[in-house]
Design a protein around this motif. Structure first.
Motif, PDB file in Angstrom:
ATOM      1  N   SER A 114       0.846  -1.196   0.000  1.00  0.00           N
ATOM      2  CA  SER A 114       0.000   0.000   0.000  1.00  0.00           C
ATOM      3  C   SER A 114       0.878   1.242   0.000  1.00  0.00           C
ATOM      4  O   SER A 114       1.585   1.514   0.971  1.00  0.00           O
ATOM      5  CB  SER A 114      -0.907  -0.010   1.239  1.00  0.00           C
ATOM      6  N   GLY A 168       1.798   5.133   0.168  1.00  0.00           N
ATOM      7  CA  GLY A 168       1.316   6.389   0.741  1.00  0.00           C
ATOM      8  C   GLY A 168       2.215   7.527   0.310  1.00  0.00           C
ATOM      9  O   GLY A 168       3.442   7.387   0.300  1.00  0.00           O
ATOM     10  N   SER A 199      -3.428   6.005   0.383  1.00  0.00           N
ATOM     11  CA  SER A 199      -3.322   4.550   0.432  1.00  0.00           C
ATOM     12  C   SER A 199      -3.699   4.006  -0.939  1.00  0.00           C
ATOM     13  O   SER A 199      -4.868   3.908  -1.283  1.00  0.00           O
ATOM     14  CB  SER A 199      -4.246   3.979   1.515  1.00  0.00           C
ATOM     15  N   ARG A 256      -6.966   0.428   3.994  1.00  0.00           N
ATOM     16  CA  ARG A 256      -6.956   0.980   5.353  1.00  0.00           C
ATOM     17  C   ARG A 256      -7.668   0.039   6.319  1.00  0.00           C
ATOM     18  O   ARG A 256      -7.549   0.195   7.532  1.00  0.00           O
ATOM     19  CB  ARG A 256      -7.637   2.353   5.380  1.00  0.00           C
TER      20      ARG A 256
END
Length: 525
Positions: free
Chosen positions: A236, A238, A277, A331
C-alpha cells in the motif's frame, strides 16, 4: 548454484548466528536487540539505511489514538511503545503533543465516540475548547467543531535507525550496505547458505547463518519467494508532501475515520502532510504523482486552509507492507505486525517480520528476537525495554537546526558553509566522511545526504550537491567521472520528489537550476 571458487576465498565466506535482510528501523532494531543478548548478526541491505518505508513516512510517533476506532490492539501497542521511546531515545524525538480536530461536515457521532474509543486502549484524549485550540494553532480552520489533545510526537526515523545500527555494531553486528540477497541454498528444510552480491562492486559473498530473518518490508514477498514460499502481502503506497516552513507546533490529525491527507506532522523547520493509500503490485514502482499531490492538498486544506497556498519543497512516497489480503480499502487491513515462522512452510530457520508501525519497531524486534532465541535454544531476555538507545555520531547530523547552532556558536575561519538552506558546513561533511571511513564504508553523495540535512532544504540539493561533490573531489574521495555520476543520481532522486509539487515561481527556479546543471556540468537530468 553456489560458486565453489568463492567458498575458497575467506573474504567472501562469512558465518553468523543470524542473517537479517533489510536495513530499515526493524532490521537495525533487531540487530541491536540480538547484540544486547550476545547473539551475532549480519545485516544486509540492498541500498542504504531506511531506503524503504522507514524512510518514507510522516516521522510520527503515534499516541495510538489514530487506530482507536479500527484496531484497538494496534492502538494500545502504539501507546505503550510511544511512551517507552520517549524515555529510551529522547534524542530522536520532539515531544510536540498532538491534536485531533473535526471540521464542519465530519461525522459527529464519530467525534462524540472518540474519547471512549481511546479510553478502551488506555489512551488519554482530553477535550479542548475551540477558542483555546485556535489560539494554540492559529492556522487551523475556523470551521473546527471539536478538538482533543493526545500525546503524539514527531520522531526522526533516520537518526533512530542510524543510532540502532551504530549500537548494534558496537555490540559486534556487521552491516553490509548495497548488498542484495541473490539466492538461498536450502538443504534438509533449512537455509544452509545465502548468496549476496555487492551492487556497487559486484563482489559475491556466501553467508552461512543459523537463522535468517526477513525484515525487508514491502520486499518481504520477494525474499520469501527465494525460499520457495508465497507470502500473502499487500503493498500500500502512501504519498506525503513537505512544506517549505513549519506550519504547526503540534501533530494535527483530522478527527474522522482514517482517510487521505488527514495528518500534518511538524518535522524540525518543515511540516509533512499526508498520506494516501494506493495499492501497487511492485514496491519499486513507488513514486508520487501530480494528481495525488493535488488531492492531498485539497483534502488537507479543509483542516488547515493555508495548505492550499503554502509552498511545498517536495513529495515522496513509502510502501506499507500489510500482511493479509483485502479486496476493499487497504486501510481496513490491520496496522499490527505479523511474525511468521516459516517452519510451517518447510523452511525451519527462516522468519519474516512485517507490517506494524515505525512506533512499534522496538516491540517487533523484541518479539522476533524472542522467537529466534527459542529456535536456537538460547535463554537470553530482551533488554531494549530498559536500556536507553545511545546517540551516535553517525545519526547526530540528521537533527534539524543542530548544524546552524553549532556553526553560530563557534567555527574555524576556513569552515565554510556548503549547504546554505540547512547551514551544513565543510567540517560537518568531513566528520561524516571520516565516520564512514572508520566504519569501512565508501562515502558517497547519497551517504552524506542520509546522514545530514543535505538536500532537505528549499533548494533540495540543487546548489549544495555540486559544492559537496567539488569538496569530495578536493579530498580525493571522487576521481574521474565518479562525482558527476553521483551528482546526476542525487539530483534525479531529488527531482523525482520536486516534480509533482512545482508550479509558478518554484517551477521557474527549477528550470533555472536544471539549465545550470546541464550547462556547467553537462548533466542530462
Amino acid at each position: 548454484m553456489i560458486n565453489m571458487k568463492i567458498l575458497q576465498n575467506r573474504d567472501s565466506f562469512l558465518k553468523t548466528q543470524v542473517l537479517i535482510i533489510g536495513g530499515g528501523v526493524t532490521g537495525t532494531g533487531l540487530a541491536r536487540d540480538l547484540g544486547l543478548r550476545g547473539i551475532s548478526s549480519i545485516l544486509v541491505e540492498k541500498q542504504d539505511i531506511n531506503a524503504g518505508a522507514s524512510g518514507g513516512n510522516h516521522g510520527l510517533l503515534h499516541s495510538g489514538a489514530r487506530y482507536a476506532a479500527s484496531d484497538s490492539e494496534a492502538a494500545a501497542e502504539c501507546r505503550e511503545e510511544g511512551e517507552l521511546l520517549k524515555k529510551l531515545a529522547p534524542q530522536c524525538i520532539e515531544d510536540t503533543g498532538g491534536l485531533f480536530v473535526a471540521v464542519k461536515g465530519d461525522n459527529e457521532n464519530y467525534t462524540a465516540d472518540f474519547p471512549g474509543m481511546c479510553e478502551k486502549s488506555g489512551i488519554k484524549a482530553d477535550f479542548i475548547d475551540i477558542a483555546e485550540v485556535l489560539e494554540m494553532e492559529p492556522l487551523l480552520s475556523p470551521d473546527i467543531i471539536a478538538a482533543y489533545q493526545v500525546s503524539d510526537a514527531s520522531i526522526d526515523p533516520f537518526m533512530l535507525s542510524l543510532d540502532n545500527i551504530s549500537h548494534a555494531r558496537d555490540l559486534g553486528a556487521v552491516l553490509m550496505r548495497y548488498t542484495k540477497l541473490e539466492s538461498f541454498n536450502i538443504e534438509n528444510k533449512k537455509i544452509k547458505t545465502a548468496l549476496v552480491r555487492n551492487t556497487v562492486t559486484g563482489q559475491e559473498t556466501i553467508i552461512e547463518p543459523e537463522q535468517v530473518v526477513s525484515a525487508a518490508g514491502a520486499w518481504a514477498g520477494i525474499v520469501a519467494g527465494l525460499a520457495g514460499i508465497k507470502l500473502d502481502l499487500v503493498c500500500s503506497m502512501g504519498t506525503l508532501l513537505v512544506t517549505q516552513s513549519r506550519l504547526a507546533k503540534k501533530v494535527i490529525n483530522r478527527l474522522r475515520k482514517a482517510s487521505d491527507a488527514d495528518i500534518l506532522v511538524p518535522g524540525g523547520t518543515v511540516s509533512i502532510l499526508g498520506t494516501t493509500s494506493v495499492r501497487i503490485d511492485d514496491p519499486d514502482k513507488c513514486r508520487p504523482t501530480i494528481p495525488e499531490t493535488d488531492y492531498i492538498i485539497e483534502q488537507g486544506a479543509a483542516m488547515i486552509p493555508a495548505l492550499e497556498t503554502t509552498q511545498y519543497i517536495r513529495a515522496y512516497s513509502g510502501v506499507r507492507p500489510l500482511t493479509g489480503s483485502s479486496s476493499g480499502d487497504d486501510r481496513n487491513v490491520s496496522r499490527g505486525f505479523a511474525l511468521i515462522d516459516h517452519a510451517k512452510d518447510r523452511v525451519e530457520n527462516l522468519t519474516t517480520i512485517s507490517g506494524g508501525k515505525l512506533t512499534t519497531f522496538r516491540l517487533m524486534a523484541e518479539k522476533t528476537a524472542d522467537l529466534i532465541c527459542r529456535k536456537m535454544g538460547i535463554s537470553k531476555t530482551c533488554t531494549t525495554r530498559t536500556v536507553p538507545l545511545p546517540g551516535s555520531k553517525e545519526g547526530r547530523w540528521t537533527a534539524p537546526g543542530l548544524a546552524p547552532r553549532m556553526w553560530m556558536t563557534g567555527h574555524k575561519s576556513d569552515d565554510i558553509i556548503l549547504c546554505e538552506c540547512e547551514m551544513v558546513s565543510k567540517g560537518i561533511i568531513d566528520n561524516i566522511i571520516k565516520s564512514c571511513r572508520q566504519q569501512g564504508e565508501v562515502p558517497t553523495l547519497k551517504t552524506v545526504g542520509i546522514r545530514s540535512r543535505i538536500g532537505k532544504g528549499p533548494c533540495q540539493g540543487g546548489f549544495c550537491s555540486a559544492r559537496i561533490a567539488a569538496h569530495m573531489y578536493d579530498r580525493e574521495e571522487f576521481s574521474g567521472k565518479k562525482g558527476l555520476n553521483e551528482l546526476r543520481e542525487f539530483l534525479n532522486e531529488r527531482w523525482r520528489g520536486k516534480h509533482p509539487v512545482l508550479w509558478g515561481l518554484p517551477l521557474e527556479q527549477a528550470e533555472l537550476q536544471e539549465a545550470l546543471h546541464c550547462g556547467f556540468f553537462g548533466l542530462e537530468l
